[in-house]
Design an enzyme around this catalytic site. Structure first.
Site, PDB file in Angstrom:
ATOM      1  N   LYS A  44       7.391  -4.894   8.618  1.00 60.23           N
ATOM      2  CA  LYS A  44       8.620  -5.303   7.925  1.00 60.23           C
ATOM      3  C   LYS A  44       9.136  -6.625   8.521  1.00 60.23           C
ATOM      4  O   LYS A  44       8.325  -7.444   8.961  1.00 60.23           O
ATOM      5  CB  LYS A  44       9.665  -4.183   7.981  1.00 60.23           C
ATOM      6  CG  LYS A  44       9.086  -2.854   7.451  1.00 60.23           C
ATOM      7  CD  LYS A  44      10.113  -1.769   7.255  1.00 60.23           C
ATOM      8  CE  LYS A  44       9.415  -0.512   6.748  1.00 60.23           C
ATOM      9  NZ  LYS A  44      10.345   0.563   6.434  1.00 60.23           N
TER      10      LYS A  44
ATOM     11  N   GLU B 132      11.774  -0.988  -0.332  1.00 59.24           N
ATOM     12  CA  GLU B 132      12.746  -2.013   0.074  1.00 59.24           C
ATOM     13  C   GLU B 132      12.687  -3.216  -0.867  1.00 59.24           C
ATOM     14  O   GLU B 132      13.705  -3.849  -1.143  1.00 59.24           O
ATOM     15  CB  GLU B 132      12.498  -2.413   1.542  1.00 59.24           C
ATOM     16  CG  GLU B 132      12.945  -1.292   2.485  1.00 59.24           C
ATOM     17  CD  GLU B 132      12.127  -1.137   3.744  1.00 59.24           C
ATOM     18  OE1 GLU B 132      11.404  -2.072   4.120  1.00 59.24           O
ATOM     19  OE2 GLU B 132      12.207  -0.052   4.363  1.00 59.24           O
TER      20      GLU B 132
ATOM     21  N   GLU C 186       5.989   7.123  -0.472  1.00 58.67           N
ATOM     22  CA  GLU C 186       7.036   6.958   0.534  1.00 58.67           C
ATOM     23  C   GLU C 186       8.374   7.409  -0.058  1.00 58.67           C
ATOM     24  O   GLU C 186       9.040   6.625  -0.749  1.00 58.67           O
ATOM     25  CB  GLU C 186       7.135   5.491   0.953  1.00 58.67           C
ATOM     26  CG  GLU C 186       5.876   4.936   1.567  1.00 58.67           C
ATOM     27  CD  GLU C 186       6.173   3.738   2.470  1.00 58.67           C
ATOM     28  OE1 GLU C 186       5.802   3.810   3.642  1.00 58.67           O
ATOM     29  OE2 GLU C 186       6.795   2.774   2.011  1.00 58.67           O
TER      30      GLU C 186
HETATM   31  P1  13P Z   1       9.391   4.252   8.787  1.00 56.11           P
HETATM   32  O1  13P Z   1       8.067   4.747   9.343  1.00 56.11           O
HETATM   33  O2  13P Z   1      10.137   3.389   9.730  1.00 56.11           O
HETATM   34  O3  13P Z   1      10.186   5.382   8.214  1.00 56.11           O
HETATM   35  O4  13P Z   1       9.013   3.296   7.543  1.00 56.11           O
HETATM   36  C1  13P Z   1       8.127   3.731   6.585  1.00 56.11           C
HETATM   37  C2  13P Z   1       7.791   2.592   5.685  1.00 56.11           C
HETATM   38  O5  13P Z   1       8.613   2.140   4.926  1.00 56.11           O
HETATM   39  C3  13P Z   1       6.445   2.014   5.779  1.00 56.11           C
HETATM   40  O6  13P Z   1       6.197   1.142   4.735  1.00 56.11           O
END
Ligand code: 13P
Length: 250
Positions: A11, A98, A166
């Site tokens: 990210k 996101e 997800e």
């Molecule tokens: P987290 O593992 O921090 O919950 O994030 C998952 C994610 O969005 C991976 O693309």
């Protein structure tokens, strides 16, 4: 037998220098020829090219977090699939929640990106997932089916596709879907894909789980019949945690 795949989605974290340090550490652990699963890391665009150089000798797949749906042109601030492929990327993550939530990536936009990325020779990780309101409203399956069907509209060959389930309510919240909850959605995604592309293609398709995957829950999640690895956020920023998750899949 599907080969599991674990990808670290960094990210908007890490400077170029920090990215190079982390990538170097992970490459030393992954090495070459020793793991039965596939491993990728997805740094920011800024660090991508340099990270590609330090992991090139290893089995790690360089992965991008997004791309534009055109190859070139007046799209200030954007990066194209053609540029990513030329910089050594193997995979691109598209339709992350996101991106959908904050940057207007609708199913139609995601579909355009998917088609362009595949055309440019990238492998695509198409993310799907429901919000908490959608889950509580009982529409999880229709939301996910819509994201899969619309995201893949006009795509005839899915051999270079991975889907990542997800659940939005499990991302960065510490709340993981239970392995049974995740398995149920994964099985339904595979059924949707079977309807679109046939049984054989659906059995070959890898479906990752993402959302608060940690060393402590990875073994159970990856043990489910339709969970073929993970897309890892927070835990991928730490080499020990990421490698523990990788080893749970390998
Ligand atoms: P987290 O593992 O921090 O919950 O994030 C998952 C994610 O969005 C991976 O693309």
């Amino acid at each position: 037998m599907r080969r599991k795949i674990v990808v670290g989605n960094w990210k908007m974290n890490n400077t170029v220098a920090e990215s190079l340090d982390l990538a170097t550490e992970i490459a030393e652990k992954v090495g070459t020829g020793s793991l039965s699963c596939e491993v990728g890391i997805a740094p920011s665009f800024l660090a991508l090219h340099e990270v590609g150089k330090v992991i090139e000798w290893s089995d790690i797949r360089l992965t991008a977090q997004n791309c534009h749906y055109e190859n070139d042109g007046a799209f200030t601030g954007e990066v194209s699939a053609r540029m990513l492929a030329a910089s050594g990327c193997s995979y691109v993550i598209l339709g992350h929640s996101e991106r959908r939530q904050y940057f207007g990536d609708t199913n139609i936009v995601v579909n355009r990106k998917v088609k362009k990325a595949l055309e440019e020779g990238l492998k695509v990780i198409l993310c799907v997932g429901e919000t908490l309101e959608e889950r509580e409203g009982g529409v999880t399956e229709s939301i996910i089916t819509g994201q899969v069907v619309e995201g893949l509209s006009g795509v005839s060959d899915i051999s270079n596709l991975v889907i990542a389930y997800e659940p939005v309510w499990a991302i960065g919240t510490g709340k993981t879907a239970s392995s049974a909850q995740a398995q149920e959605v994964h099985a339904s995604i595979r059924a949707t894909v079977a309807g679109l592309y046939g049984q054989q293609a659906s059995e070959h398709l890898r479906i990752q789980y993402g959302g608060s995957v940690k060393p402590s829950n990875a073994v159970e999640l990856f043990g489910m019949p339709d969970i073929d690895g993970g897309l890892i956020g927070g835990a991928s920023l730490n080499t020990a945690d990421f490698m523990a998750i990788v080893l749970a899949a390998c």
